[in-house]
Design a protein around this motif. Structure first.
Motif, PDB file in Angstrom:
ATOM      1  N   TYR A  90     -19.394 -40.210  80.843  1.00  0.00           N
ATOM      2  CA  TYR A  90     -17.948 -40.188  80.267  1.00  0.00           C
ATOM      3  C   TYR A  90     -17.199 -41.453  80.700  1.00  0.00           C
ATOM      4  CZ  TYR A  90     -18.626 -35.161  79.840  1.00  0.00           C
ATOM      5  OH  TYR A  90     -19.137 -34.067  79.255  1.00  0.00           O
ATOM      6  N   TYR A 128     -11.253 -41.311  71.135  1.00  0.00           N
ATOM      7  CA  TYR A 128     -12.350 -40.295  71.761  1.00  0.00           C
ATOM      8  C   TYR A 128     -12.219 -40.585  73.412  1.00  0.00           C
ATOM      9  CZ  TYR A 128     -17.184 -39.802  72.657  1.00  0.00           C
ATOM     10  OH  TYR A 128     -18.412 -39.179  73.296  1.00  0.00           O
ATOM     11  N   VAL A 154     -18.900 -34.243  75.704  1.00  0.00           N
ATOM     12  CA  VAL A 154     -19.178 -35.230  74.916  1.00  0.00           C
ATOM     13  C   VAL A 154     -19.502 -34.695  73.298  1.00  0.00           C
ATOM     14  CG1 VAL A 154     -21.130 -36.982  74.056  1.00  0.00           C
ATOM     15  CG2 VAL A 154     -20.131 -36.761  76.581  1.00  0.00           C
ATOM     16  N   LYS A 155     -20.144 -33.669  73.499  1.00  0.00           N
ATOM     17  CA  LYS A 155     -20.521 -32.837  71.991  1.00  0.00           C
ATOM     18  C   LYS A 155     -19.078 -32.529  71.344  1.00  0.00           C
ATOM     19  CE  LYS A 155     -24.948 -31.401  72.062  1.00  0.00           C
ATOM     20  NZ  LYS A 155     -25.825 -29.951  72.644  1.00  0.00           N
ATOM     21  N   THR A 156     -18.359 -31.954  72.167  1.00  0.00           N
ATOM     22  CA  THR A 156     -16.946 -31.394  71.676  1.00  0.00           C
ATOM     23  C   THR A 156     -16.109 -32.405  71.226  1.00  0.00           C
ATOM     24  OG1 THR A 156     -17.227 -29.402  73.009  1.00  0.00           O
ATOM     25  CG2 THR A 156     -15.127 -29.861  72.167  1.00  0.00           C
ATOM     26  N   LYS A 209     -16.747 -35.286  70.060  1.00  0.00           N
ATOM     27  CA  LYS A 209     -17.374 -35.626  68.834  1.00  0.00           C
ATOM     28  C   LYS A 209     -16.901 -34.926  67.652  1.00  0.00           C
ATOM     29  CE  LYS A 209     -21.098 -38.868  70.452  1.00  0.00           C
ATOM     30  NZ  LYS A 209     -22.523 -38.946  70.914  1.00  0.00           N
ATOM     31  N   LYS A 210     -16.913 -33.743  67.870  1.00  0.00           N
ATOM     32  CA  LYS A 210     -16.621 -32.653  67.022  1.00  0.00           C
ATOM     33  C   LYS A 210     -15.147 -32.793  66.679  1.00  0.00           C
ATOM     34  CE  LYS A 210     -20.206 -29.244  67.964  1.00  0.00           C
ATOM     35  NZ  LYS A 210     -20.214 -27.762  68.578  1.00  0.00           N
ATOM     36  N   LYS A 266     -14.466 -35.555  64.292  1.00  0.00           N
ATOM     37  CA  LYS A 266     -14.743 -35.219  62.860  1.00  0.00           C
ATOM     38  C   LYS A 266     -13.609 -34.302  62.264  1.00  0.00           C
ATOM     39  CE  LYS A 266     -19.555 -35.989  62.537  1.00  0.00           C
ATOM     40  NZ  LYS A 266     -20.912 -35.099  62.541  1.00  0.00           N
ATOM     41  N   MET A 285     -15.750 -24.879  69.184  1.00  0.00           N
ATOM     42  CA  MET A 285     -16.383 -26.035  69.268  1.00  0.00           C
ATOM     43  C   MET A 285     -17.157 -26.029  70.516  1.00  0.00           C
ATOM     44  SD  MET A 285     -13.840 -29.015  67.776  1.00  0.00           S
ATOM     45  CE  MET A 285     -12.941 -28.927  66.165  1.00  0.00           C
TER      46      MET A 285
END
Ligand code: SF4
Length: 422
Positions: A295, A337, A348-350, A352-353, A356, A371
């Motif tokens: 992070y 970000y 991290v995944k959320t 990135k979502k 996008k 998400m």
């Protein structure tokens, strides 16, 4: 025909598997050794450790000591020479045999081999290397091997170890120099860190030669790790996190493991037998470690000198956000970000979502929930029209109480106690 006496072996196994269980640096993740024709095993499928001892330690690998005889007398260790405990030592052939038998029966996916130090460092390291060498070359064992490096062992032996093992580790054990001097006066931090430096240099050298010659050997492909015991001495979390950060930067460690001290030995220098294992603290340290590795947090942000212990009531990311309200609320529609990643409840995944999805939509809390965000935490740190304005008037302490009382956490009822792992 094997000449191994299995009854005697079982007795040794009982002693040496038990003695090994307090070392938690046994995760088998990170290796991608593939099976080769005619070979046995495939470390790439091993994944993470998947079974635990009663006190929550992971033992998915055959996790044993070569011996629990030791010439050292580290106060926190059950193998210390002054401890009146049953002793045993495997021969090299016995460890090889056990590993192969267990592997064939599908009990294990690999071997985690550590050892007490008998005679001297090289004598011990030589035997650990011999086990790994026989497994790889004679038995064609292709499963996961994690070897513990012995402080003081020669560079040549460390090099050999890295050729056969997927992962090497050098335990620092006690995070502060003064704590180590008190509990293990025969050791010092410089001596314990020396193998990390050697292994790091070899990794770099071999990486370079593999760029030029594809056939150059691999060297400890899953990298090196270390372990610290927390709660045996009076170290602060600030000292622990700073040391981990130093290890990641200086030695490129893959992981630092934190092991809450389990009081089993009566010694006036140690917490008394019966003192609870600091499991919540251990968990917070893993969360803090995660923040440094994934992070973008610096050690100095996670724990600050005026408050050198992690907040046991909330995770370190939430604690940082509560301390630093000047960075919030974040407008997730436009923020970079890195700022989104710092919002509590957003991983991290959320993050990135969000980056996008926001190109096409106005992101709502409902979207965030879908998400995978923990909206119960995130909502206090996100700029949503009008909803959070009243929070701006709360003092830091009142804001903290407000957020914690509205945030469900599994630690709420167990702040100072033992976590249930099952
Ligand atoms: S050197 Fe290792 S095995 Fe020996 S007493 Fe110290 S911690 Fe235990």
């Amino acid at each position: 025909m094997s000449s191994i006496n299995y009854e005697r072996l079982q007795g040794k196994l009982n002693i040496l598997a038990d003695a090994a269980k307090y070392d938690v640096s046994c995760s088998s993740s990170g290796s991608n050794r593939k099976n080769q024709g005619g070979a046995l095993g495939d470390a790439s499928k091993s994944g993470i450790c998947h079974s635990y001892t009663e006190d929550g330690r992971c033992v998915s690998l055959l996790k044993i000591l070569l011996t629990n005889h030791c010439i050292y007398d580290c106060a926190y260790c059950t193998s210390r020479r002054s401890n009146d405990t049953p002793r045993a030592a495997f021969t090299v052939e016995e460890v090889v045999e056990l590993t192969m038998q267990f592997y064939r029966r599908n009990y294990i996916e690999g071997l985690f081999l550590s050892s007490g130090i008998f005679k001297d460092a090289d004598h011990t390291m030589e035997r650990l290397v011999e086990v790994a060498k026989l497994l790889r070359t004679r038995e064609r064992f292709n499963g996961y091997i994690h070897l513990k490096t012995i402080p003081g062992a020669s560079k040549e032996l460390l090099y050999q170890a890295g050729l056969y093992a997927d992962r090497l580790s050098a335990n620092i054990e006690i995070p502060t120099k003064s704590g180590l001097a008190l509990l293990a006066p025969e050791k010092d931090h410089a001596q314990l860190q020396a193998p990390m430096q050697t292994v790091k240099e070899e990794i770099i050298t071999i990486k370079e030669s593999r760029k030029k010659h594809k056939s150059a050997p691999k060297f400890t492909p899953a990298g090196q790790t270390s372990q610290m015991i927390v709660g045996a001495s009076n170290e602060t979390d600030l000292q622990v996190i700073q040391l981990s950060s130093h290890f990641y930067q200086k030695y490129n460690l893959k992981r630092v493991y934190y092991s809450g001290y389990v009081p089993m030995l009566s010694d006036s220098r140690l917490p008394a037998i019966g003192t609870p294992v600091p499991m919540v603290r251990e968990n917070r340290l893993y969360q803090a470690d995660w923040l440094m590795r994934f992070y973008g947090f610096g050690a100095h942000e996670i724990v600050e000198p005026d408050q050198p212990f992690l907040d046991l009531e909330c995770d370190p990311k939430l604690a940082w956000a509560i301390r630093h309200r000047e960075h919030f609320p974040v407008n997730i529609q436009h923020a970079p970000y890195e700022s989104i990643l710092r919002i509590p409840g957003i991983g991290v995944k959320t993050a990135k979502k969000i980056i996008k999805a926001r190109k096409f939509n106005q992101i709502t809390l409902e979207h965030l929930k879908k998400m995978g965000a923990a909206v119960n935490r995130a909502k206090f740190f996100i700029a949503t029209t009008g909803k959070n304005e009243h929070l701006a008037h709360l003092t830091k302490d009142n804001f903290r109480q407000f957020v914690l009382s509205h945030t469900q956490t599994k630690f709420n009822d167990q702040r100072n106690g033992q976590l249930s792992l099952f």
